[in-house]
Design a protein around this motif. Structure first.
Motif, PDB file in Angstrom:
ATOM      1  N   ALA A  40       0.840  -1.194   0.000  1.00 16.06           N
ATOM      2  CA  ALA A  40       0.000   0.000   0.000  1.00 16.06           C
ATOM      3  C   ALA A  40       0.877   1.247   0.000  1.00 16.06           C
ATOM      4  N   THR A  41       0.344   2.297  -0.561  1.00 16.54           N
ATOM      5  CA  THR A  41       1.053   3.574  -0.602  1.00 16.54           C
ATOM      6  C   THR A  41       0.352   4.569   0.318  1.00 16.54           C
ATOM      7  N   PRO A  42       1.012   5.679   0.640  1.00 16.71           N
ATOM      8  CA  PRO A  42       0.335   6.703   1.444  1.00 16.71           C
ATOM      9  C   PRO A  42      -0.959   7.179   0.785  1.00 16.71           C
ATOM     10  N   GLU A  43      -0.987   7.219  -0.545  1.00 17.83           N
ATOM     11  CA  GLU A  43      -2.206   7.627  -1.248  1.00 17.83           C
ATOM     12  C   GLU A  43      -3.358   6.665  -0.949  1.00 17.83           C
ATOM     13  N   ASP A  44      -3.042   5.378  -0.816  1.00 20.44           N
ATOM     14  CA  ASP A  44      -4.078   4.391  -0.516  1.00 20.44           C
ATOM     15  C   ASP A  44      -4.749   4.672   0.822  1.00 20.44           C
ATOM     16  N   LEU A  45      -3.998   5.188   1.778  1.00 18.31           N
ATOM     17  CA  LEU A  45      -4.576   5.497   3.085  1.00 18.31           C
ATOM     18  C   LEU A  45      -5.480   6.719   3.011  1.00 18.31           C
ATOM     19  N   GLU A  46      -5.101   7.697   2.179  1.00 21.71           N
ATOM     20  CA  GLU A  46      -5.907   8.906   2.039  1.00 21.71           C
ATOM     21  C   GLU A  46      -7.121   8.690   1.136  1.00 21.71           C
ATOM     22  N   HIS A  47      -6.934   7.902   0.087  1.00 18.35           N
ATOM     23  CA  HIS A  47      -7.987   7.644  -0.893  1.00 18.35           C
ATOM     24  C   HIS A  47      -8.003   6.150  -1.188  1.00 18.35           C
ATOM     25  N   PRO A  48      -8.810   5.385  -0.452  1.00 18.74           N
ATOM     26  CA  PRO A  48      -8.818   3.926  -0.626  1.00 18.74           C
ATOM     27  C   PRO A  48      -9.029   3.508  -2.076  1.00 18.74           C
ATOM     28  N   ILE A  49      -8.438   2.398  -2.428  1.00 18.74           N
ATOM     29  CA  ILE A  49      -8.463   1.897  -3.803  1.00 18.74           C
ATOM     30  C   ILE A  49      -9.889   1.734  -4.323  1.00 18.74           C
ATOM     31  N   HIS A  50     -10.789   1.195  -3.509  1.00 20.43           N
ATOM     32  CA  HIS A  50     -12.154   0.975  -3.990  1.00 20.43           C
ATOM     33  C   HIS A  50     -12.854   2.293  -4.323  1.00 20.43           C
ATOM     34  N   ALA A  51     -12.519   3.359  -3.593  1.00 19.21           N
ATOM     35  CA  ALA A  51     -13.116   4.669  -3.874  1.00 19.21           C
ATOM     36  C   ALA A  51     -12.562   5.234  -5.187  1.00 19.21           C
ATOM     37  N   ARG A  52     -11.277   5.045  -5.429  1.00 21.21           N
ATOM     38  CA  ARG A  52     -10.676   5.529  -6.678  1.00 21.21           C
ATOM     39  C   ARG A  52     -11.234   4.760  -7.858  1.00 21.21           C
ATOM     40  N   ALA A  53     -11.456   3.468  -7.688  1.00 17.86           N
ATOM     41  CA  ALA A  53     -12.011   2.646  -8.783  1.00 17.86           C
ATOM     42  C   ALA A  53     -13.425   3.080  -9.116  1.00 17.86           C
ATOM     43  N   ALA A  54     -14.208   3.418  -8.099  1.00 23.46           N
ATOM     44  CA  ALA A  54     -15.588   3.856  -8.338  1.00 23.46           C
ATOM     45  C   ALA A  54     -15.614   5.186  -9.079  1.00 23.46           C
ATOM     46  N   GLN A  55     -14.684   6.062  -8.788  1.00 24.18           N
ATOM     47  CA  GLN A  55     -14.622   7.354  -9.464  1.00 24.18           C
ATOM     48  C   GLN A  55     -14.203   7.211 -10.921  1.00 24.18           C
ATOM     49  N   ALA A  56     -13.373   6.201 -11.213  1.00 26.46           N
ATOM     50  CA  ALA A  56     -12.883   5.997 -12.579  1.00 26.46           C
ATOM     51  C   ALA A  56     -13.968   5.437 -13.483  1.00 26.46           C
ATOM     52  N   SER A  57     -14.985   4.819 -12.906  1.00 29.95           N
ATOM     53  CA  SER A  57     -16.052   4.201 -13.717  1.00 29.95           C
ATOM     54  C   SER A  57     -17.014   5.210 -14.265  1.00 29.95           C
TER      55      SER A  57
END
Length: 57
Positions: A40-57
């Motif tokens: 995991a990266t620091p970005e993952d803690l601030e913006h969880p992966i599942h939230a980023r994936a939902a925004q990309a859809s």
């Protein structure tokens, strides 16, 4: 260690066990969780992966 009842993707579990060489489902899940959190990266803690994936859809 906590006892948790979860439903697993059987194919993903079998593949994880085959790739890793572990013999038990518990070891496969623990290994996958450790692998995921270690990468995991620091970005993952601030913006969880599942939230980023939902925004990309």
């Amino acid at each position: 260690m906590a006892i948790t009842r979860i439903y697993l993707d059987d194919d993903a579990l079998r593949r994880t066990m085959a790739i890793s060489g572990v013999y038990t489902e518990q070891d496969a899940v623990n290994l996958a969780l450790r692998f995921f959190t270690q990468h995991a990266t620091p970005e993952d803690l601030e913006h969880p992966i599942h939230a980023r994936a939902a925004q990309a859809s």
